[in-house]
Structures are given as structure tokens and as C-alpha cells.
Design an enzyme around this catalytic site. Sequence first.
Site, short mmCIF file in Angstrom:
data_model
loop_
_atom_site.label_atom_id
_atom_site.label_comp_id
_atom_site.label_asym_id
_atom_site.label_seq_id
_atom_site.Cartn_x
_atom_site.Cartn_y
_atom_site.Cartn_z
N GLU A 114 0.86 -1.19 0.00
CA GLU A 114 0.00 0.00 0.00
C GLU A 114 0.88 1.23 0.00
O GLU A 114 2.11 1.14 0.09
CB GLU A 114 -0.97 -0.02 1.20
CG GLU A 114 -2.02 -1.12 1.08
CD GLU A 114 -3.03 -1.09 2.21
OE1 GLU A 114 -3.49 -0.01 2.57
OE2 GLU A 114 -3.33 -2.17 2.74
N HIS A 228 -9.03 9.45 3.63
CA HIS A 228 -8.57 8.46 2.66
C HIS A 228 -8.88 9.00 1.27
O HIS A 228 -9.97 9.52 1.04
CB HIS A 228 -9.30 7.13 2.89
CG HIS A 228 -8.63 5.96 2.24
ND1 HIS A 228 -8.61 5.79 0.87
CD2 HIS A 228 -7.95 4.93 2.77
CE1 HIS A 228 -7.93 4.68 0.59
NE2 HIS A 228 -7.52 4.13 1.73
N ARG A 288 -0.78 9.18 1.97
CA ARG A 288 -2.21 9.41 1.90
C ARG A 288 -2.63 10.88 1.89
O ARG A 288 -3.52 11.27 1.16
CB ARG A 288 -2.84 8.77 3.13
CG ARG A 288 -3.89 7.82 2.80
CD ARG A 288 -4.29 7.10 4.02
NE ARG A 288 -4.27 5.70 3.71
CZ ARG A 288 -4.62 4.76 4.55
NH1 ARG A 288 -4.99 5.08 5.77
NH2 ARG A 288 -4.59 3.51 4.19
N HIS A 343 -11.29 9.11 7.43
CA HIS A 343 -10.93 7.70 7.54
C HIS A 343 -10.42 7.32 8.93
O HIS A 343 -10.79 6.29 9.47
CB HIS A 343 -9.84 7.42 6.50
CG HIS A 343 -9.44 5.99 6.38
ND1 HIS A 343 -10.33 4.98 6.10
CD2 HIS A 343 -8.22 5.38 6.51
CE1 HIS A 343 -9.69 3.82 6.05
NE2 HIS A 343 -8.41 4.03 6.31
N ARG A 378 -1.16 8.58 9.45
CA ARG A 378 -0.94 7.15 9.69
C ARG A 378 -0.55 6.40 8.42
O ARG A 378 -1.15 6.61 7.35
CB ARG A 378 -2.23 6.54 10.25
CG ARG A 378 -2.12 5.06 10.54
CD ARG A 378 -3.36 4.54 11.22
NE ARG A 378 -4.52 4.59 10.38
CZ ARG A 378 -4.79 3.73 9.42
NH1 ARG A 378 -3.95 2.74 9.13
NH2 ARG A 378 -5.91 3.85 8.71
C1 SIN Z 1 -7.06 0.70 2.85
O1 SIN Z 1 -7.34 -0.48 2.66
O2 SIN Z 1 -6.78 1.49 1.96
C2 SIN Z 1 -7.09 1.21 4.24
C3 SIN Z 1 -6.04 0.58 5.04
C4 SIN Z 1 -5.75 1.45 6.21
O3 SIN Z 1 -6.32 2.50 6.37
O4 SIN Z 1 -4.88 1.08 6.98
#
Ligand code: SIN
Length: 511
Positions: A114, A228, A288, A343, A378
Site C-alpha cells: 500500500e 482516505h 495518503r 478515515h 498514519r
Molecule cells: C485501505 O485499505 O486502503 C485502508 C487501510 C488502512 O487505512 O490502513
Amino acid sequence: MNATDSETLVVGGGIAGCAAALEAARAGGDVVLATKAARPEETNSYWAQGGIAVTRSDPETFRADIIEAGAGACDPDAVETLVSEARPAVEDILIETLDVPFDTDGDEFDYGREAAHSESRILHVDAATGAAILPRFLAYLDEETDVTVREETTALDLVTHEGRVHGALLEQDGAVSVHFAGGTVLATGGIGAAYDRTTNPDSATGDGIAMGALAGADVADMEYVQFHPTALDTALVGSDGDRDGDESDDTGTFLLSEAVRGEGGVLRNGDGERFMPEIHPDGSLAPRDVVAGAVASERERTGAVRLDVSEVAFDASFPGLAKRCRERGVDPEDGIPVAPAEHFCCGGLAADMDGRTSLGRLFAAGECARTGVHGANRLASTSLLEGLVVGRRAGRQAVGVEPEAVEVSEPRDSDPDLPARFASEKADRLRRTMTEYVGLERTSDGLARAATSIRRLKGEVDAYTRTRTSRELYELRNATVTALLVVRAATENDESRGCHHRSDTEVQYAD
Ligand code: SIN
């Protein structure tokens, strides 16, 4: 008023609460877990998609990624604890105890990637990791341990005496009782219900933060509310955006996991252009806060932003998301319209990595706690992890003290004149205010307007919570208290850093 007691009271049935209850029970404690949820689906953790990050090659890169994402505001010792305990906690609880079926690739786990992770290190189950863990965890506590799980039980307020917490007032089926405890762990999740568009369920009303703050516990970092970048843009799929938290009547937004971009999904604006490579060297996998800001401004400038999944085996890798898109009339092949959504709250009750707060016998774990691991932003897939690690440690601390019965003043339902729809109308007003003035971009003028409006709202709500004990009213009170804490912290901090952006000042964090 009826009274019950236990050595340990855990409030909240997400991963942090379950881990705390499990560990307290393993330590020999007599444990009650009170959750306002009727089903695991109502907990914040259930909705977590991406997964759980653990160390792969070496802990140093994992630590460095967390600290880099946190924009210099993380507590390095807390990060060290999180990273070193990640794998042992996951192996102990999720793999050996609960047998969570993490996705595999041959004989290996299929580690996902990610944003802002320098390697693939995320254990996941499709993009529905929370949904795979929570029902198992609650069932395990119920069936295999001595933990008493009280569902549909709302904590209204903490019971305090001489600077210590002695349990909580609980409401169940309209009846209020006091539960005395030697150690109380708050694990109540996030604050998304204070915003119009959120990836959280409706139950995320900041309960633990508000109850702790009202009892006098310290809070910190509340301005760092993470948005998010990729939630379904309901404005472009004909939905009214109503968040009723019921997945069977799903008209609200939902998260399109960052894991989709980790697998090759890219963002395109309304003109079909990829805009992220010009903004950040990591393109669509930039941190993010950077992606969320860029998505918001391109959406405003060009009318839409779409997640292009043409290079992703979307149906095979993300069957749950593919199904939800199609149910909402979106063909993923055409690009999925996305917009930022609230988020995660990086701030919360100030707590150490054992969950200890500034109040005696009160512990906090998971999203309602500010342990310093997230700093100002985060890193993806560290929220279930923090809940697991800190919950486990807090559970071990919250045992060994006998409950003490102290004097408690009894709230009672005595005012018959609560206007119909009072709570839902005030909640709408709160969401509109927070969304307009306390979103991705903040200014001192906007924050001042928000403060005035939410203070007035809180006054109206307080007038009823003095005489009524309904869950809905207390949730509204908690959401307004939490919102005011966010507004105050955002007003006092004129430096843009991580997910707090003050567009009216030039003060910018630079490492
Ligand atoms: C996501 O799946 O994009 C969220 C994961 C997260 O916020 O840790």
C-alpha cells in the site's frame, strides 16, 4: 441503580477491545466486554479493508516507513514497540488462536503493498481483512474464554473518584446500571460519524475520546484527522450519500482500498490524465495526505477523479469490491469514481504503549488512543495492528485490581419533551459543519465558525443528556465533544503537517 462489577471492563468490540479482553482473561482476570454493537459489522475494525502490516525484510525499513508517513510527529519509542511486537502479536492471536485465513501465494503469505510502504508487507484477506477477523474474534471470546460479552450495551459515562476511573455507566435495553471495575479499557474506535463522507460506520461517534476527555483525561493530536483519498464518489453514482451503516441497504460511500493502487490501479482526473506523477515521485502510491489533497483539487478542477483498474486483475484480486461497485451501477472497467473521505483519527486519549492514560486505572487502545505511533499521518495497514498490539498490552495491565464501589449519581429519563428527530437533525448539522470547515483544508475563520456552531449545538444537546439516557443522544454528545476537540487542536496549530493543512498560514513542516 443496579450495579455489577468485574476486575476488568473493556468498552468496545473492535480488534483493540477484543485483544484487551482476551489478554486480560489469559492473565486470569475476570473480564466484561461491553459493546454497543449488535453485530460485528457495526464495529469500526470490521470495515478495515487493506490488512495488517508486519516486518518482512528488516524492522528498520518498516520503522522508517511509519516515521516518514507520520511527518516527523511520531514517537520513535512507540514505533519501535509497534514494529517489534507486530509479528509476535499477529502470530499469537490472529494465526495461532483465531486461524484467520490470510491470503496466500503458494506456500507463502501473499503480502500486499500500500501507499508509502517501501516493500510488500501487508497480510490481508481479499480487501476485507477486518470482516475476516472480527466475527471470529468475538465468537472466540464468547465460546472459548470466560470473557462476558455484553452486546448492545452502551457506555454512557465513566465513573470517577479522586482522579481514578472505577468503571462506567452502562445502558442496555433502556435500563442504566453502573459497572464497577478495577481497570477500564476504552477501545471505542474512530470519529467518522462527525463527517458527511467517511469510511467508518455510523457508530464511530468518538465515544471513548469524549468520555475520557469529560472525565479529565488528556487528549493529544486531535487535529490530525486522516482522509482516505479513494472512497466511492457517491455524487457520481446517483446515491444520496446517506450513511446508514447497513450493508444490505448500501447507499453510502465505501472505501476502495489502497491495496488496489498497490496492485497497479492509477488515478485519472476528469480529462483522463494521470495527475499524481507530477505531484509526487511515488505517483498514486504517495502518502495518503498528499494523494487525498490532489484528488480533492483535481476533482474540483476537472469534475471527477477515477480509479483506473485496467491494469489490475480487479475481479480476481478484489472480488468483494468488484461486487460492491457493480451493485452500485459502477462498471470497474470504466474507472471507479472516487473522492476523499474521513478515515482515521490519529489523535485521541493520550496513552502509552500499555494503554495507560493520564487518569488512574483508565486505559485506551486502538483508534481512540493517541500512542504516538501515527504522528501526523498514519501509514496504511497499521490501524488493526496498533489495536492488536496496544490492546494486548493494555489487557495485561488492566487486571489485578479489585473493583471498588464508589458513589455514583444516577442519570434518569425525566424529560418527556425530547423533540422527534432531535438527534438526527443535530447530527446532520454537525456533519455539515465539520465537512465544510474542518476537512482537508482549514482556515482560522472557518475553524472559528465551526467552533461557534458546534458549541451552540453542544449546549442544546447537553440540555437533554442531563435528563435522558438514550444511546442516540449520548452518541451525539460524544460526537460534538470530539468535534470540538478537533476544532480546538486545529485552531491552536497553525503549522501544516501530515493530514492537518492550514491554507491560511505559510507555516509548513519541513524535515
Ligand atoms: C485501505 O485499505 O486502503 C485502508 C487501510 C488502512 O487505512 O490502513
